[in-house]
Structures are given as C-alpha cells and as structure tokens.
Write an enzyme that holds these catalytic residues in place. Structure first.
Site, PDB file in Angstrom:
ATOM      1  N   LYS A  39      -7.160 -11.375   9.093  1.00  0.00           N
ATOM      2  CA  LYS A  39      -8.403 -10.802   9.356  1.00  0.00           C
ATOM      3  C   LYS A  39      -9.005 -11.492  10.598  1.00  0.00           C
ATOM      4  O   LYS A  39      -9.760 -10.850  11.457  1.00  0.00           O
ATOM      5  CB  LYS A  39      -9.231 -10.817   8.298  1.00  0.00           C
ATOM      6  CG  LYS A  39      -9.126  -9.434   7.406  1.00  0.00           C
ATOM      7  CD  LYS A  39      -9.970  -8.420   7.815  1.00  0.00           C
ATOM      8  CE  LYS A  39      -9.537  -7.037   7.441  1.00  0.00           C
ATOM      9  NZ  LYS A  39     -10.226  -5.622   7.873  1.00  0.00           N
TER      10      LYS A  39
ATOM     11  N   ASP B  21     -15.152  -8.432   1.735  1.00  0.00           N
ATOM     12  CA  ASP B  21     -14.497  -8.525   0.447  1.00  0.00           C
ATOM     13  C   ASP B  21     -13.773  -9.762   0.301  1.00  0.00           C
ATOM     14  O   ASP B  21     -13.214 -10.342  -0.522  1.00  0.00           O
ATOM     15  CB  ASP B  21     -13.803  -7.417  -0.145  1.00  0.00           C
ATOM     16  CG  ASP B  21     -13.292  -6.565   0.869  1.00  0.00           C
ATOM     17  OD1 ASP B  21     -12.527  -7.194   1.678  1.00  0.00           O
ATOM     18  OD2 ASP B  21     -13.281  -5.439   0.881  1.00  0.00           O
TER      19      ASP B  21
HETATM   20  C1  LIG Z   1      -5.474  -8.918   3.074  1.00  0.00           C
HETATM   21  C2  LIG Z   1      -6.262  -7.536   3.586  1.00  0.00           C
HETATM   22  N1  LIG Z   1      -5.292  -6.613   3.871  1.00  0.00           N
HETATM   23  C3  LIG Z   1      -5.410  -5.471   4.240  1.00  0.00           C
HETATM   24  C4  LIG Z   1      -6.855  -5.199   4.399  1.00  0.00           C
HETATM   25  C5  LIG Z   1      -7.134  -3.675   4.764  1.00  0.00           C
HETATM   26  O1  LIG Z   1      -7.763  -3.795   6.144  1.00  0.00           O
HETATM   27  P1  LIG Z   1      -8.858  -2.391   6.606  1.00  0.00           P
HETATM   28  O2  LIG Z   1     -10.105  -2.489   5.831  1.00  0.00           O
HETATM   29  O3  LIG Z   1      -8.804  -2.838   7.932  1.00  0.00           O
HETATM   30  O4  LIG Z   1      -7.884  -1.308   6.281  1.00  0.00           O
HETATM   31  C6  LIG Z   1      -7.879  -5.823   4.296  1.00  0.00           C
HETATM   32  C7  LIG Z   1      -9.324  -5.857   4.468  1.00  0.00           C
HETATM   33  O5  LIG Z   1     -10.182  -6.709   4.268  1.00  0.00           O
HETATM   34  C8  LIG Z   1      -7.425  -7.428   3.785  1.00  0.00           C
HETATM   35  O6  LIG Z   1      -8.361  -8.360   3.325  1.00  0.00           O
END
Ligand SMILES: Cc1ncc(COP(=O)(O)O)c(C=O)c1O
Length: 395
Positions: A72, A119
């Site tokens: 992220k 989150d």
């Molecule tokens: C570990 C992880 N994977 C995938 C996502 C999904 O990303 P997005 O919210 O851009 O769909 C998040 C979002 O916080 C994440 O923390």
C-alpha cells in the site's frame, strides 16, 4: 463462490494511459530512488503447478515492501510526492526521495497534516510517508480493527485511532475533518468531487504491476487480483491490459469477500451505476472489507477486467496455509488474510470438482499461467499463527 462477467465499456483513454508501461516505469523510477527500495520477489511455485496440473503459478510477495509488510505504501508515497510537486511546481520527472524529503521542500511546504481512513495497510503507508516528509498524519480506523494494526501505524508517529464507524462512514468523517481543519485528505478511494489524490494513489500501485511484468519469465494467461474499493485491482488491470495486445491479454478476475462484494454487485447489475456491497463487511480479510467501489477504479475495471468473483474466508485460509507450508520445494510466502485470498481461490478453482463451472468460464486449463499478488504479509500475527500453525518470519 459466485462469478459475474464484467461487461466491457471503454473508458477515457487519457486516464487509461496513466497506467501504461511508460508511465508505470516513471513511477517505479521514483520508488527506486528510495534508499529502502528493493524489488519485491516474484515467487514461481513449481510444486503447486505440478499438483494443480497447470503450466505456471507466480506469486508477487509484497510482504517485503519497504519493511512495511504490504504494497500500500506505493500509493501513499507517490500521491504525497505528486501533492508536493503540484504545490511547489516541481516537474514530475524531478521527483525523487532525496528531493521530497529535502529541507528545501520542508521549508517551502510549511506544516501539512495528511489524514486518511484505513483498515491498516494504507494508513501505515501514509503515516510512514508523512514521517519521511517530516509532516503529520492523522489516521482513522473502522470499528473492529485489530489493535496490532493500530500500533503499527502509531509506531510511524501518526495520531491514529479506532473509531466506532464502518470503513465507508469513516471515510466520509475523514473528509469532514480534513475540511474543518485544513488537512490534506490522502484517501485511496474517490468521493463526489474528490478524485485527484485517489487517481495518484492508483498510479503509485503501478510500480507493483510493472515489477511483476518485468519479472515474469512467461506471459500470464490469468491474473487474480483482490479488491477492497478496487483501486489496486483497477491499476493492475489497466497496466496488464496496456502491455499485452488484446488477443493475448490475460483473463483478469477481481476477487472479493462474499460480505464485501461491491465490485461483484456492480458487475452483476451491469447498469452503469455503482452498487454497494450486499453484506455486512464481516470478513477476516480486513483490507478487502469495503462496502463501496472507487468510481475511478471501476472505470478501469470496466474497460480491462473480465470477471468478478466472491468467496468466503475459506479461500483466504486455503491461501495462507498453502503459502506458509508450500508444496515440495516451493518457497514459503508469508501472506496475510487479504494477501492470500487470490492464491487460495485460484488453487480451489483448480482442485475442487464443485468449481468446474467457474473453471470453464475462466478457461482455466493445463496451459494456464497464473499470476497472483500476495499484497500483505502477516499483519495480524495472532490470526496468522492460528490459521497456518506457523510463526511468520518478518521481512
Ligand atoms: C493487503 C491488501 N490487499 C488488497 C487491498 C485492496 O486494495 P483496494 O482497496 O485498492 O481495492 C488492500 C486494501 O487496503 C489491502 O490492504
């Protein structure tokens, strides 16, 4: 498990171009200027390939990203750099780590407070970036957030707290706080009248896609990409759609928890409107527990992704275990709840006779080469140990 096709609608070409190989390479060059930058590994899983009877299975391991355990930070750091560039009139190709953390930039910028809802992973990335810039970060988290994720953000010096709100309500609260206090909202999803920074954040994810593309020894036939609000999935889909000609474009499938199925509901309705999740967002895949799709992300998904699938927590459990205790000599990947969902789902689709229908729809067969993104490491160590029976090694 349920699947919906994404009905193709061609979006704005100029927006799409922001995720092209040429532009993603520029974003990667910016990230590569960070002293802590290392390309994250792309793990070939040959043992799993043999077990599943396919041609290739690759997992991009984002637990190695900047010591922050998730992809992220790529979004928050690039967006912060673009914010600095815009405020101080710095050309984008002059952006580098050294420049954005310089005394010159700090003095000219004055005091800035970045604020966001998270989150876990996004907020940690924003807090980390603010600390590098010697600026402040305020981070709000939805109810039910695990204290470990809060502590990791506080360790970056941010003023972080767990609220009593859902993720989507916390995002709206964040916006009101930003307006009331003159803070800069660094959110990874769009809101009415708020799309510039989310677009920059999505561009930042291009580094992950670009690296994977350059690391792959063969073109993937199938990409599984997980979605919360869909920003990362949109960026990944747009990048891979731009690097392969249409006839060789991989089948791109967006994966969500059953109870946080906003992309799936939007795909299923196929009425040109965004639809909220049908469930209560109660899933152990915390990073994917979002009820509303990012509008910009949907534009990209509509023009580049092929299917949306929803799955229960068992897909994530399957993926976490498979990656923690890999087949044969395959390398272990420490993958958290949101990170492992796609690997688990793909393995289940190939191994379970009850998934025959979906497997045929996706045209998964013995010639398939699969690419998944393990987007986080063990961000909830207690749950990781419970699920996998292993202690995570931290990268
Ligand atoms: C570990 C992880 N994977 C995938 C996502 C999904 O990303 P997005 O919210 O851009 O769909 C998040 C979002 O916080 C994440 O923390």
């Amino acid at each position: 498990m349920e699947i919906a096709p994404i009905v193709r609608r061609t979006g704005d070409a100029a927006f799409f171009e922001r995720f092209s190989e040429k532009n993603a390479e520029k974003v990667r060059a910016f990230h590569a200027s960070f002293p802590m930058y290392r390309e994250t590994p792309l793990r070939p899983l040959s043992g799993l390939v043999n077990r599943l009877g396919i041609r290739g299975f690759y997992v991009k391991d984002e637990s190695y990203r900047f010591g922050l355990n998730a992809f992220k930070v790529l979004g928050g750091s690039w967006a912060a750099a673009r914010y600095v560039a815009k405020r101080l009139d710095i050309p984008l190709d002059e952006l580098s780590f050294e420049r954005i953390v310089s005394d010159e930039v700090r003095t000219r910028l004055g005091d800035v407070t970045f604020v966001t809802t998270t989150d876990g992973n996004h907020g940690r990335g924003v807090a980390w970036t603010a600390r590098q810039l010697r600026q402040k970060a305020v981070v709000y988290m939805p109810k039910g957030t695990r204290p470990e994720r809060l502590e990791n953000i506080r360790k970056e010096g941010a003023d972080a707290s767990i609220t009593e709100m859902s993720y989507d309500d916390a995002v709206r609260f964040t916006r009101r706080q930003a307006e009331a206090n003159g803070w800069v909202m660094m959110q990874d999803t769009t809101l009415p009248g708020y799309s510039e920074i989310p677009g920059w954040i999505m561009e930042g994810y291009g580094t992950m896609a670009f690296e994977a593309y350059r690391q792959l020894p063969e073109p993937p036939t199938h990409i599984f990409v997980q979605a919360g609000v869909g920003s990362m999935a949109g960026a990944v889909a747009a990048f891979f759609a731009s690097v392969y000609p249409q006839e060789r474009k991989p089948v791109i499938t967006v994966v969500e928890p059953l109870t946080a199925d906003c992309v799936f509901q939007t795909a299923k309705a196929a009425d040109g409107k965004l639809h909220a999740a049908s469930g209560k967002l109660d899933t152990m895949m915390a990073g994917l527990a979002c009820g509303e799709v990012c509008g910009l992300a949907w534009e990209l998904l509509e023009s580049c992704a092929d299917f949306a699938i929803v799955c229960g927590d068992e897909a994530s459990v399957e993926g976490m275990r498979l990656l923690a205790s890999p087949v044969g000599d395959d390398p272990a990947v420490v993958s958290g709840e949101s990170g492992a969902a796609t690997t688990g789902l793909a393995a289940m689709l190939l191994a379970n006779p009850s998934c025959d229908g979906i497997r045929r729809t996706l045209k998964l067969d013995g010639q398939s080469v699969i690419l998944c993104f393990s987007t986080e490491g063990a961000t909830d160590v207690e749950n990781y140990c419970r699920v996998t029976g292993k202690k995570p090694f931290l990268n």
